[in-house]
Design a protein around this motif. Structure first.
Motif, PDB file in Angstrom:
ATOM      1  N   ALA A  99       0.853  -1.182   0.000  1.00 32.74           N
ATOM      2  CA  ALA A  99       0.000   0.000   0.000  1.00 32.74           C
ATOM      3  C   ALA A  99       0.886   1.228   0.000  1.00 32.74           C
ATOM      4  CB  ALA A  99      -0.921   0.007   1.214  1.00 32.74           C
ATOM      5  N   GLU A 105      -4.778   9.913   0.668  1.00 30.69           N
ATOM      6  CA  GLU A 105      -5.480   8.635   0.750  1.00 30.69           C
ATOM      7  C   GLU A 105      -4.497   7.485   0.964  1.00 30.69           C
ATOM      8  OE1 GLU A 105      -7.864   8.013  -2.676  1.00 30.69           O
ATOM      9  OE2 GLU A 105      -9.297   9.601  -2.196  1.00 30.69           O
ATOM     10  N   THR A 107      -3.718   4.163  -0.214  1.00 30.36           N
ATOM     11  CA  THR A 107      -4.049   3.531  -1.492  1.00 30.36           C
ATOM     12  C   THR A 107      -3.594   2.080  -1.501  1.00 30.36           C
ATOM     13  OG1 THR A 107      -3.800   5.657  -2.600  1.00 30.36           O
ATOM     14  CG2 THR A 107      -3.791   3.694  -3.994  1.00 30.36           C
TER      15      THR A 107
END
Length: 342
Positions: A99, A105, A107
């Motif tokens: 990730a 964010e 992600t």
């Protein structure tokens, strides 16, 4: 004697300031895991973290995500619980995947994309056969190499299920849920976590609803997951509204990043002016900003902001009260000492 009186007055002022500076601590909410819905079969699975390290028992993030600071050569273990929330049996695959954090964010990398952290992570099983409503526990082990470079890595422990391809289904659709991992590697103590609320301004969405937006800067050395709420007071006719939760409670900022928290208002309200109080937090770090705001009339535009006041960490009422008592007692002792010297 005049100089002594000045010290006595100063101590009294300090006691008053210490007591007056108390603010009640806001409740902390633990951020959630990715959606557990399996779109292919209408079945659901759930996953949650069972362990938190001793030094993070008060941190709500550590009860939802694997968050830790470790030295090179360290090994840590965590348990996750996987549940078949449907009424039919299902096979669940378990694995770690990479990730990243970008544009505010957290992600998820596609499929089983690896990185350093996933290479250090192993599970005591990679597959589960779960009956309807059955729950199983899986142990996760993270072994950090002795030559690992300093820095924070991100990943996810995934539980995945889906419909296999057959004669009537030529497309396989997968559903997965996961527990995030935030592992910081480095010698010594953990880098501090902190952020500032740089800007707060009211807007009006295209559908006419009012919004309050806040610009946030991660000034610490660890990633942050921002959540919070907004309260409005002293509005037209003395109205109060809220608290309204921040819409993007999934706002995640890497060290040094800037992002935006958006608080939509779920009720039609007059433009103002209002006294807005926005409290944002990540784990145990919390900041509050207050401002007088007026919402714009035109959708898509920005309203007026005045009298912005930032607030940071405040002592708990118990600690502040004890400090005030201690300062008051010191004032009394000093007063008796001065009387004896007369």
């Amino acid at each position: 004697m005049k100089g002594a009186r000045r010290y006595w007055v100063l101590l009294l002022m300090l006691a008053f300031v210490q007591a007056a500076g108390v603010m009640p601590a806001a409740a902390h909410g633990a951020p959630g895991a990715p959606s557990p819905q399996d779109p292919a079969a209408g079945r659901t699975i759930g996953i949650k973290l069972l362990d938190a390290p001793e030094n993070r028992r008060a941190d709500p993030r550590a009860h939802a995500y694997i968050v830790d600071h470790v030295a090179p050569g360290s090994t840590i273990e965590r348990r996750v619980e996987v549940t078949n929330q449907s009424s039919t049996p299902m096979h669940v695959n378990l694995y770690a995947a990479a990730a990243t954090i970008a544009r505010g964010e957290f992600t998820f990398a596609p499929e089983r994309t690896p990185n350093d952290l996933t290479g250090w992570t192993s599970l005591d099983t990679t597959g589960l056969e779960l009956a309807a409503s059955e729950t199983a526990r899986v142990r996760t082990t993270i072994r950090v190499p002795r030559d690992a470079a300093a820095g924070e890595r991100y990943g996810v422990i995934w539980a995945q299920t889906g419909t296999p391809t057959d004669r009537s289904h030529t497309l396989t659709v997968l559903g997965r849920v996961g527990v995030r991992m935030y592992i910081d590697v480095g010698p010594g103590s953990e880098p501090p976590s902190d952020f500032t609320i740089e800007k707060l301004y009211p807007t009006r969405a295209r559908d006419g609803r009012g919004e309050v937006r806040a610009r946030i800067h991660n000034t610490g050395g660890r990633a942050l997951d921002i959540s919070g709420a907004l309260s409005l007071s002293d509005g037209p006719g003395g109205q109060h509204a809220g608290p309204f939760p921040a819409a993007k409670t999934g706002t995640t900022l890497a060290p040094g990043d800037r992002g935006e928290a958006v608080v939509p208002l779920d009720a039609p309200l007059p433009n103002g002016p209002w006294t807005a109080e926005l409290t944002l937090r990540s784990g145990l770090v919390e900041h509050t900003t207050r401002a007088t705001i007026t919402f714009p009339t035109t959708p898509g535009s920005i309203g007026a902001v005045a009298a912005v006041a930032q607030q940071g960490h405040f002592p708990t009422p118990a600690v502040a009260g004890l400090s005030a008592l201690a300062l008051t007692a010191l004032c009394l002792l000093l007063s008796k000492f001065l009387r004896r010297r007369r």
